[in-house]
Design a protein around this motif. Structure first.
Motif, PDB file in Angstrom:
ATOM      1  N   PRO A  20      -8.119  -4.084   4.897  1.00 51.78           N
ATOM      2  CA  PRO A  20      -6.794  -3.604   5.329  1.00 51.78           C
ATOM      3  C   PRO A  20      -5.459  -4.341   4.770  1.00 51.78           C
ATOM      4  O   PRO A  20      -4.250  -3.851   4.959  1.00 51.78           O
ATOM      5  CB  PRO A  20      -6.914  -4.178   6.828  1.00 51.78           C
ATOM      6  N   ASP A  21      -5.702  -5.818   4.060  1.00 54.64           N
ATOM      7  CA  ASP A  21      -4.426  -6.135   3.457  1.00 54.64           C
ATOM      8  C   ASP A  21      -3.787  -5.362   2.584  1.00 54.64           C
ATOM      9  O   ASP A  21      -2.759  -5.683   2.103  1.00 54.64           O
ATOM     10  CB  ASP A  21      -4.821  -7.581   3.107  1.00 54.64           C
ATOM     11  N   ALA A  22      -4.582  -4.371   1.942  1.00 50.43           N
ATOM     12  CA  ALA A  22      -4.273  -3.609   0.713  1.00 50.43           C
ATOM     13  C   ALA A  22      -3.816  -2.165   1.223  1.00 50.43           C
ATOM     14  O   ALA A  22      -3.576  -1.470   0.403  1.00 50.43           O
ATOM     15  CB  ALA A  22      -5.296  -3.568  -0.187  1.00 50.43           C
ATOM     16  N   ALA A  23      -3.486  -2.179   2.639  1.00 49.42           N
ATOM     17  CA  ALA A  23      -3.151  -0.798   3.017  1.00 49.42           C
ATOM     18  C   ALA A  23      -1.740  -0.179   2.338  1.00 49.42           C
ATOM     19  O   ALA A  23      -1.652   1.017   2.452  1.00 49.42           O
ATOM     20  CB  ALA A  23      -2.739  -0.943   4.421  1.00 49.42           C
ATOM     21  N   TRP A  24      -0.908  -1.028   1.801  1.00 51.94           N
ATOM     22  CA  TRP A  24       0.483  -0.475   1.387  1.00 51.94           C
ATOM     23  C   TRP A  24       0.404  -0.399  -0.141  1.00 51.94           C
ATOM     24  O   TRP A  24       1.399  -0.480  -0.997  1.00 51.94           O
ATOM     25  CB  TRP A  24       1.670  -1.332   1.756  1.00 51.94           C
ATOM     26  N   VAL A  25      -0.816  -0.613  -0.644  1.00 52.80           N
ATOM     27  CA  VAL A  25      -1.021  -0.849  -2.235  1.00 52.80           C
ATOM     28  C   VAL A  25      -1.863   0.531  -2.610  1.00 52.80           C
ATOM     29  O   VAL A  25      -3.064   0.936  -1.901  1.00 52.80           O
ATOM     30  CB  VAL A  25      -1.834  -1.764  -2.779  1.00 52.80           C
ATOM     31  N   THR A  26      -1.120   1.628  -3.309  1.00 48.97           N
ATOM     32  CA  THR A  26      -1.960   2.799  -3.726  1.00 48.97           C
ATOM     33  C   THR A  26      -1.266   3.610  -5.042  1.00 48.97           C
ATOM     34  O   THR A  26      -0.106   3.052  -5.546  1.00 48.97           O
ATOM     35  CB  THR A  26      -1.797   4.133  -2.568  1.00 48.97           C
ATOM     36  N   ARG A  65     -10.892   4.373   1.320  1.00 50.91           N
ATOM     37  CA  ARG A  65     -10.325   3.730   0.049  1.00 50.91           C
ATOM     38  C   ARG A  65     -11.284   4.376  -1.088  1.00 50.91           C
ATOM     39  O   ARG A  65     -12.377   4.473  -0.879  1.00 50.91           O
ATOM     40  CB  ARG A  65     -10.651   2.133   0.009  1.00 50.91           C
ATOM     41  N   ILE A  66     -10.482   4.831  -2.175  1.00 53.19           N
ATOM     42  CA  ILE A  66     -11.151   5.010  -3.639  1.00 53.19           C
ATOM     43  C   ILE A  66     -10.851   3.842  -4.277  1.00 53.19           C
ATOM     44  O   ILE A  66      -9.678   3.678  -4.574  1.00 53.19           O
ATOM     45  CB  ILE A  66     -10.620   6.521  -3.981  1.00 53.19           C
ATOM     46  N   ILE A  67     -11.623   3.413  -5.122  1.00 51.77           N
ATOM     47  CA  ILE A  67     -11.327   2.288  -6.280  1.00 51.77           C
ATOM     48  C   ILE A  67     -12.086   2.766  -7.474  1.00 51.77           C
ATOM     49  O   ILE A  67     -13.260   2.588  -7.405  1.00 51.77           O
ATOM     50  CB  ILE A  67     -11.672   0.754  -5.640  1.00 51.77           C
ATOM     51  N   ASN A  68     -11.394   3.078  -8.636  1.00 49.19           N
ATOM     52  CA  ASN A  68     -11.965   3.117  -9.793  1.00 49.19           C
ATOM     53  C   ASN A  68     -11.934   2.291 -10.872  1.00 49.19           C
ATOM     54  O   ASN A  68     -10.997   1.660 -10.839  1.00 49.19           O
ATOM     55  CB  ASN A  68     -11.293   4.696 -10.347  1.00 49.19           C
ATOM     56  N   ILE A  69     -13.117   1.986 -11.321  1.00 51.60           N
ATOM     57  CA  ILE A  69     -13.080   0.723 -12.328  1.00 51.60           C
ATOM     58  C   ILE A  69     -12.606   1.406 -13.614  1.00 51.60           C
ATOM     59  O   ILE A  69     -13.351   2.120 -14.463  1.00 51.60           O
ATOM     60  CB  ILE A  69     -14.291   0.257 -12.424  1.00 51.60           C
ATOM     61  N   SER A  70     -11.472   0.713 -14.217  1.00 55.02           N
ATOM     62  CA  SER A  70     -11.081   1.232 -15.471  1.00 55.02           C
ATOM     63  C   SER A  70     -11.287   0.322 -16.429  1.00 55.02           C
ATOM     64  O   SER A  70     -12.032  -0.259 -16.480  1.00 55.02           O
ATOM     65  CB  SER A  70      -9.276   1.520 -15.203  1.00 55.02           C
ATOM     66  N   ASN A 102      -3.908   8.940   4.883  1.00 56.57           N
ATOM     67  CA  ASN A 102      -3.871   7.332   4.889  1.00 56.57           C
ATOM     68  C   ASN A 102      -5.337   6.802   4.008  1.00 56.57           C
ATOM     69  O   ASN A 102      -5.486   5.775   4.419  1.00 56.57           O
ATOM     70  CB  ASN A 102      -4.070   6.809   6.233  1.00 56.57           C
ATOM     71  N   ILE A 103      -5.509   7.483   3.084  1.00 53.31           N
ATOM     72  CA  ILE A 103      -6.579   7.118   2.199  1.00 53.31           C
ATOM     73  C   ILE A 103      -5.703   6.385   0.890  1.00 53.31           C
ATOM     74  O   ILE A 103      -4.914   7.056   0.161  1.00 53.31           O
ATOM     75  CB  ILE A 103      -7.420   8.105   1.667  1.00 53.31           C
TER      76      ILE A 103
END
Ligand SMILES: NC(=O)c1ccc[n+]([C@@H]2O[C@H](COP(=O)([O-])OP(=O)(O)OC[C@H]3O[C@@H](n4cnc5c(N)ncnc54)[C@H](OP(=O)(O)O)[C@@H]3O)[C@@H](O)[C@H]2O)c1
Length: 244
Positions: free
Chosen positions: A227-233, A134-139, A175-176
């Protein structure tokens, strides 16, 4: 817990939103690299809080405007914990005011801290992030809100949003997921003094009638990390209480 046993890097985790994210992921069972720039004591406190909750964490200092410091962060995660599974690019700074009073040096600095850091971190992620990571950027809301006097800051965050959408396509085949979280005004040291002096104006424009707290943002990051956010990208998720 979805992130249990995962290794997470959180930049700017000594204070504010990054601290709340580090504590939340640590509480949820991740091994956390608590990154900071100057405030060693505060970073060590975060490490202790995570350890007291039964988790594992280590603190590392560095300037996200310096590519070598970001590379060192990934190195520490790999040597201490054996992998990198989650990266939260949170460290940020603000430059504000009429454009004629913003120096070119300040412009370059805020670009380096807020935007170039996300690019360099993505380069390291390309080499070292685990498949399924997972990469999560704070905007921020500033790309859509056109906040007066925050055009340069907003431009850095617009860049973060665009990079996020593009990187989602590059990293997807592994799958990232790559997403951004955009807070509204949040109760941290970064909140501008004039905003703090006019909290009624902020809360009055917010359907939920209160100021955002770091933990509100951390909860959204924790969801995207799991894992619940697997389909959010490729998304920018607004964690702003619906402010106008
Ligand atoms: N607060 C808001 O209202 C708000 C709204 C929208 C978006 N955001 C975004 O949320 C993120 C976090 O903001 P915050 O409000 O939590 O900020 P904050 O309370 O000022 O904390 C900033 C954190 O980043 C670290 N940091 C600052 N510059 C750094 C650098 N050059 N290299 C490495 N670390 C650095 C600080 O480390 P030290 O403690 O060692 O100095 C600290 O841990 C930022 O990207 C910001 O743009 C905030």
């Amino acid at each position: 817990m979805g992130v249990r046993g995962k290794v997470a890097i959180v930049t700017g985790a000594s204070r504010g939103i990054g601290r709340a994210v580090a504590e939340r992921l640590g509480r949820d069972g991740a091994k956390v690299v608590v990154h900071y720039q100057h405030n060693k004591e505060a970073a060590e406190q975060v490490v202790s809080i995570i350890a007291q909750a039964g988790g594992e964490a280590v603190s590392v200092s560095g300037d996200v405007a310096v590519a070598g410091d970001i590379r060192a962060l990934y190195e520490v995660a790999r040597t201490q914990f054996g992998a990198v599974d989650i990266v939260v690019n949170n460290a940020g700074t603000v430059v504000g005011g009429p454009v004629e009073y913003i120096s070119e040096e300040d412009f370059d600095r805020v670009i380096a801290v807020n935007l170039r850091s996300v690019f360099v971190s993505a380069q390291e992620a390309a080499r070292h992030l685990s498949d399924g990571g997972r990469i999560i950027n704070i905007s921020a809301r500033t790309p859509v809100a056109a906040v007066a006097m925050l055009g340069v800051y907003g431009a850095t965050k617009a860049g973060v949003d665009v990079l996020t959408r593009s990187l989602a396509h590059q990293f997807g085949p592994r799958n990232i997921t790559v997403n951004a979280v955009a807070p509204g005004p949040t109760d941290t040291d970064l909140l501008a003094p004039d905003a703090r002096a006019n909290l009624d104006a902020i809360t009055g424009q917010t359907p939920l009638r209160r100021l955002g707290q770091p933990a509100d943002v951390a909860a959204v990051v924790a969801f995207l990390a799991g894992p619940d956010a697997a389909w959010v990208t490729g998304q920018t998720i607004y964690a702003d209480g619906g402010i106008l």
